[in-house]
Design a protein around this motif. Structure first.
Motif, PDB file in Angstrom:
ATOM      1  N   ASN A 129      -8.892   8.365  11.973  1.00  0.00           N
ATOM      2  CA  ASN A 129      -8.050   7.563  11.088  1.00  0.00           C
ATOM      3  C   ASN A 129      -8.827   6.418  10.449  1.00  0.00           C
ATOM      4  N   VAL A 130      -9.733   5.810  11.212  1.00  0.00           N
ATOM      5  CA  VAL A 130     -10.575   4.751  10.648  1.00  0.00           C
ATOM      6  C   VAL A 130     -11.474   5.327   9.553  1.00  0.00           C
ATOM      7  N   MET A 131     -12.025   6.511   9.775  1.00  0.00           N
ATOM      8  CA  MET A 131     -12.837   7.158   8.748  1.00  0.00           C
ATOM      9  C   MET A 131     -11.996   7.482   7.509  1.00  0.00           C
ATOM     10  N   ASP A 132     -10.754   7.914   7.736  1.00  0.00           N
ATOM     11  CA  ASP A 132      -9.840   8.194   6.624  1.00  0.00           C
ATOM     12  C   ASP A 132      -9.564   6.932   5.811  1.00  0.00           C
ATOM     13  N   ILE A 133      -9.381   5.816   6.512  1.00  0.00           N
ATOM     14  CA  ILE A 133      -9.125   4.542   5.826  1.00  0.00           C
ATOM     15  C   ILE A 133     -10.312   4.184   4.933  1.00  0.00           C
ATOM     16  N   LEU A 134     -11.512   4.315   5.463  1.00  0.00           N
ATOM     17  CA  LEU A 134     -12.707   3.990   4.683  1.00  0.00           C
ATOM     18  C   LEU A 134     -12.867   4.929   3.491  1.00  0.00           C
ATOM     19  N   ASP A 135     -12.625   6.216   3.726  1.00  0.00           N
ATOM     20  CA  ASP A 135     -12.750   7.194   2.648  1.00  0.00           C
ATOM     21  C   ASP A 135     -11.742   6.902   1.537  1.00  0.00           C
ATOM     22  N   THR A 136     -10.514   6.578   1.940  1.00  0.00           N
ATOM     23  CA  THR A 136      -9.474   6.253   0.953  1.00  0.00           C
ATOM     24  C   THR A 136      -9.825   4.965   0.218  1.00  0.00           C
ATOM     25  N   ALA A 137     -10.405   4.002   0.925  1.00  0.00           N
ATOM     26  CA  ALA A 137     -10.810   2.743   0.296  1.00  0.00           C
ATOM     27  C   ALA A 137     -11.898   2.981  -0.753  1.00  0.00           C
ATOM     28  N   LEU A 138     -12.783   3.922  -0.504  1.00  0.00           N
ATOM     29  CA  LEU A 138     -13.831   4.235  -1.485  1.00  0.00           C
ATOM     30  C   LEU A 138     -13.230   4.842  -2.754  1.00  0.00           C
ATOM     31  N   ILE A 139     -12.238   5.699  -2.576  1.00  0.00           N
ATOM     32  CA  ILE A 139     -11.549   6.275  -3.741  1.00  0.00           C
ATOM     33  C   ILE A 139     -10.858   5.160  -4.535  1.00  0.00           C
ATOM     34  N   ALA A 140     -10.174   4.253  -3.800  1.00  0.00           N
ATOM     35  CA  ALA A 140      -9.503   3.129  -4.453  1.00  0.00           C
ATOM     36  C   ALA A 140     -10.516   2.225  -5.154  1.00  0.00           C
ATOM     37  N   ALA A 141     -11.687   2.030  -4.528  1.00  0.00           N
ATOM     38  CA  ALA A 141     -12.723   1.166  -5.103  1.00  0.00           C
ATOM     39  C   ALA A 141     -13.226   1.732  -6.430  1.00  0.00           C
ATOM     40  N   SER A 162       0.861  -1.191   0.000  1.00  0.00           N
ATOM     41  CA  SER A 162       0.000   0.000   0.000  1.00  0.00           C
ATOM     42  C   SER A 162       0.893   1.235   0.000  1.00  0.00           C
ATOM     43  N   PRO A 163       0.610   2.229  -0.840  1.00  0.00           N
ATOM     44  CA  PRO A 163       1.425   3.454  -0.832  1.00  0.00           C
ATOM     45  C   PRO A 163       1.450   4.063   0.568  1.00  0.00           C
ATOM     46  N   ARG A 164       2.528   4.762   0.889  1.00  0.00           N
ATOM     47  CA  ARG A 164       2.646   5.346   2.232  1.00  0.00           C
ATOM     48  C   ARG A 164       1.505   6.308   2.516  1.00  0.00           C
ATOM     49  N   ASP A 165       1.065   7.065   1.492  1.00  0.00           N
ATOM     50  CA  ASP A 165      -0.022   8.006   1.735  1.00  0.00           C
ATOM     51  C   ASP A 165      -1.381   7.314   1.797  1.00  0.00           C
ATOM     52  N   ARG A 166      -1.380   5.973   1.626  1.00  0.00           N
ATOM     53  CA  ARG A 166      -2.614   5.205   1.796  1.00  0.00           C
ATOM     54  C   ARG A 166      -2.458   4.202   2.936  1.00  0.00           C
ATOM     55  N   THR A 167      -1.564   4.516   3.870  1.00  0.00           N
ATOM     56  CA  THR A 167      -1.334   3.664   5.029  1.00  0.00           C
ATOM     57  C   THR A 167      -1.599   4.483   6.297  1.00  0.00           C
ATOM     58  N   TYR A 168      -2.432   3.958   7.183  1.00  0.00           N
ATOM     59  CA  TYR A 168      -2.873   4.692   8.360  1.00  0.00           C
ATOM     60  C   TYR A 168      -2.672   3.846   9.628  1.00  0.00           C
ATOM     61  N   ALA A 169      -2.769   4.506  10.771  1.00  0.00           N
ATOM     62  CA  ALA A 169      -2.623   3.812  12.059  1.00  0.00           C
ATOM     63  C   ALA A 169      -3.797   4.164  12.974  1.00  0.00           C
ATOM     64  N   PHE A 170      -4.130   3.230  13.849  1.00  0.00           N
ATOM     65  CA  PHE A 170      -5.133   3.493  14.878  1.00  0.00           C
ATOM     66  C   PHE A 170      -4.842   2.578  16.058  1.00  0.00           C
ATOM     67  N   ILE A 171      -5.486   2.829  17.188  1.00  0.00           N
ATOM     68  CA  ILE A 171      -5.275   2.017  18.391  1.00  0.00           C
ATOM     69  C   ILE A 171      -6.357   0.942  18.477  1.00  0.00           C
ATOM     70  N   GLU A 205     -11.086   3.319  25.786  1.00  0.00           N
ATOM     71  CA  GLU A 205     -12.109   3.972  24.989  1.00  0.00           C
ATOM     72  C   GLU A 205     -11.525   4.342  23.626  1.00  0.00           C
ATOM     73  N   VAL A 206     -12.383   4.433  22.639  1.00  0.00           N
ATOM     74  CA  VAL A 206     -11.935   4.828  21.297  1.00  0.00           C
ATOM     75  C   VAL A 206     -11.578   6.310  21.316  1.00  0.00           C
ATOM     76  N   SER A 207     -10.344   6.626  20.932  1.00  0.00           N
ATOM     77  CA  SER A 207      -9.910   8.020  20.910  1.00  0.00           C
ATOM     78  C   SER A 207     -10.440   8.707  19.659  1.00  0.00           C
ATOM     79  N   ALA A 208     -10.535  10.036  19.745  1.00  0.00           N
ATOM     80  CA  ALA A 208     -11.000  10.805  18.588  1.00  0.00           C
ATOM     81  C   ALA A 208     -10.069  10.613  17.400  1.00  0.00           C
ATOM     82  N   GLU A 209      -8.758  10.565  17.685  1.00  0.00           N
ATOM     83  CA  GLU A 209      -7.792  10.421  16.594  1.00  0.00           C
ATOM     84  C   GLU A 209      -7.929   9.071  15.901  1.00  0.00           C
ATOM     85  N   SER A 210      -8.129   8.004  16.679  1.00  0.00           N
ATOM     86  CA  SER A 210      -8.314   6.680  16.081  1.00  0.00           C
ATOM     87  C   SER A 210      -9.568   6.648  15.222  1.00  0.00           C
ATOM     88  N   ALA A 211     -10.629   7.254  15.728  1.00  0.00           N
ATOM     89  CA  ALA A 211     -11.888   7.289  14.967  1.00  0.00           C
ATOM     90  C   ALA A 211     -11.699   8.021  13.644  1.00  0.00           C
TER      91      ALA A 211
END
Length: 399
Positions: free
Chosen positions: A296-308, A271-280, A288-294
């Motif tokens: 990043n998960v949304m970013d992953i999904l959004d990027t996956a839709l672009i890739a799709a 996966s390209p570096r700009d399409r690689t993300y991290a979360f806890i 508890e789920v942190s705001a930053e993790s949430a």
């Protein structure tokens, strides 16, 4: 009258006692000074602590506000997503996007899914993690309320390279949601009574994007195992999105360490570096789920839709070209010379002037059909330019 003894001060002066008294006074003075220094240090530390707390509170408030805006924007976009809204592709009967999630047992897929569900639909699915090296698994579907779906095959990367065929069957839609995959002697097979799709599968029923998910201790271990899978994804036109799940918050907040692991993850997954993300992984850390993790998960999904949508566009183009190649071509011998030369001109990107000059030359030679051109080709070809002669000869006499 007796003599009175005169006593002077130096006769009664005790130098040792004086030195002791002086040392005691100095000690007391130093203790007083040390207490004063300690008091000032404690006051400074308390002041610094309060200032740090206030600064961190301000920074956290600013971060939360920023993330709240980002989260709102991202989540609204995901909740209202429509196929074609990212790259303006033709829907062609595709009403939702399919996203496959792959990763070893315990890599954080369950945490990822629950974060996505909690943010996007306000509820979570109880997912039982299990070791899928043996026995059966189910191709699970999540987020059916939205115009994209997440599909999870648990334990996939715990298996050896022979699972390549199972990956292909899932991506191409031959194995469908909720089907049970038997993992025994015949890897990736289906139990009796469940038929695998045969023949071409409609584009709408295939996987359109891939999220590769690893725990942050996994990238190096799985680099070699991913070699064939990386090649397969590339060949099929997938640009995978990488997700790295941390189970150690200290490693996550350490920017240098996190970046180092992200680079390794990118290389392992392809996966390209700009399409690689991290979360806890909040399930593993029991936090508890942190705001930053949430976010990043949304970013992953959004990027996956672009890739799709990128994948769908590529597949639509491939299908278009395949249909064009499959079209029966008209018999060249029965074509008019005008249609024949214009077809060659289109294939070789001749301009109108060049096409007209060829037609004029052939008309001057009284050649009006392809059969006549074949008959008198040896007489005509010396009068044509080298490039034009080569193109027409290849069309007249294909090898």
């Amino acid at each position: 009258m007796g003599t009175r003894e005169v006593v002077t001060w130096h006769d009664t002066f005790d130098e040792d006692a004086v030195r002791i008294a002086e040392r005691e006074l100095a000690r007391q003075h130093e203790e007083d000074r040390q207490r004063d220094r300690d008091r000032r240090d404690r006051a400074k530390q308390e002041r610094d602590r309060r200032e740090k707390q206030e600064r961190e509170a301000r920074e956290q408030h600013e971060l939360n506000s920023k993330m709240s805006g980002l989260r709102s924007s991202l989540t609204d976009g995901l909740k209202t997503y429509q196929v074609g809204s990212k790259t303006n592709i033709a829907k062609q009967g595709i009403d939702h996007v399919n996203i496959a999630m792959f990763g070893p047992t315990g890599s954080g897929k369950s945490s990822f899914i629950q974060i996505a569900e909690k943010v996007l639909i306000g509820k979570t699915t109880v997912i039982t993690q299990s070791d899928a090296k043996e026995g059966t698994i189910i191709l699970l579907e999540f987020l059916p309320e939205l115009n994209f779906r997440l599909f999870d095959t648990r334990g996939f990367f715990d298996l050896n390279e022979s699972m390549h065929q199972e990956l292909d069957n899932i991506l191409t839609g031959k194995i469908r949601p909720s089907q049970v995959i038997v993992r025994d002697e015949e890897e990736g097979s289906l139990p009796e009574g469940q038929a695998m799709r045969t023949g071409p599968v409609p584009l709408k029923d295939r996987m359109h994007a891939v999220i590769c998910l690893l725990g942050h201790k996994d990238p190096k271990e799985y680099s070699d195992k991913m070699k064939n899978i990386r090649a397969s994804l590339k060949e099929e036109g997938y640009s995978p999105v990488g997700a790295l799940a941390f189970i150690n918050e200290a490693d996550y907040v350490n920017h240098d360490k996190r970046e180092s692991l992200m680079v390794k993850m990118s290389a392992s997954m392809g996966s390209p570096r700009d399409r690689t993300y991290a979360f806890i992984n909040h399930l593993a850390t029991e936090t508890e789920v942190s705001a930053e993790s949430a976010i990043n998960v949304m970013d992953i999904l959004d990027t996956a839709l672009i890739a799709a949508e990128g994948y769908i566009k590529v597949q639509q183009q491939r299908e278009k070209y395949a249909k064009e190649r499959a079209k029966p071509k008209a018999d060249a011998a029965a074509m008019s010379i005008k249609d024949f030369i214009e077809q060659i001109g289109e294939e070789h990107k001749w301009d109108e002037k060049k096409v007209n000059s060829a037609l004029q030359l052939l008309e001057d030679e009284d050649i009006y059909d392809v059969a006549g051109l074949k008959q008198f080709w040896d007489d005509v070809k010396p009068k044509l330019s080298i490039g034009m002669r080569s193109a027409i000869q290849n069309a007249l006499f294909p090898k």
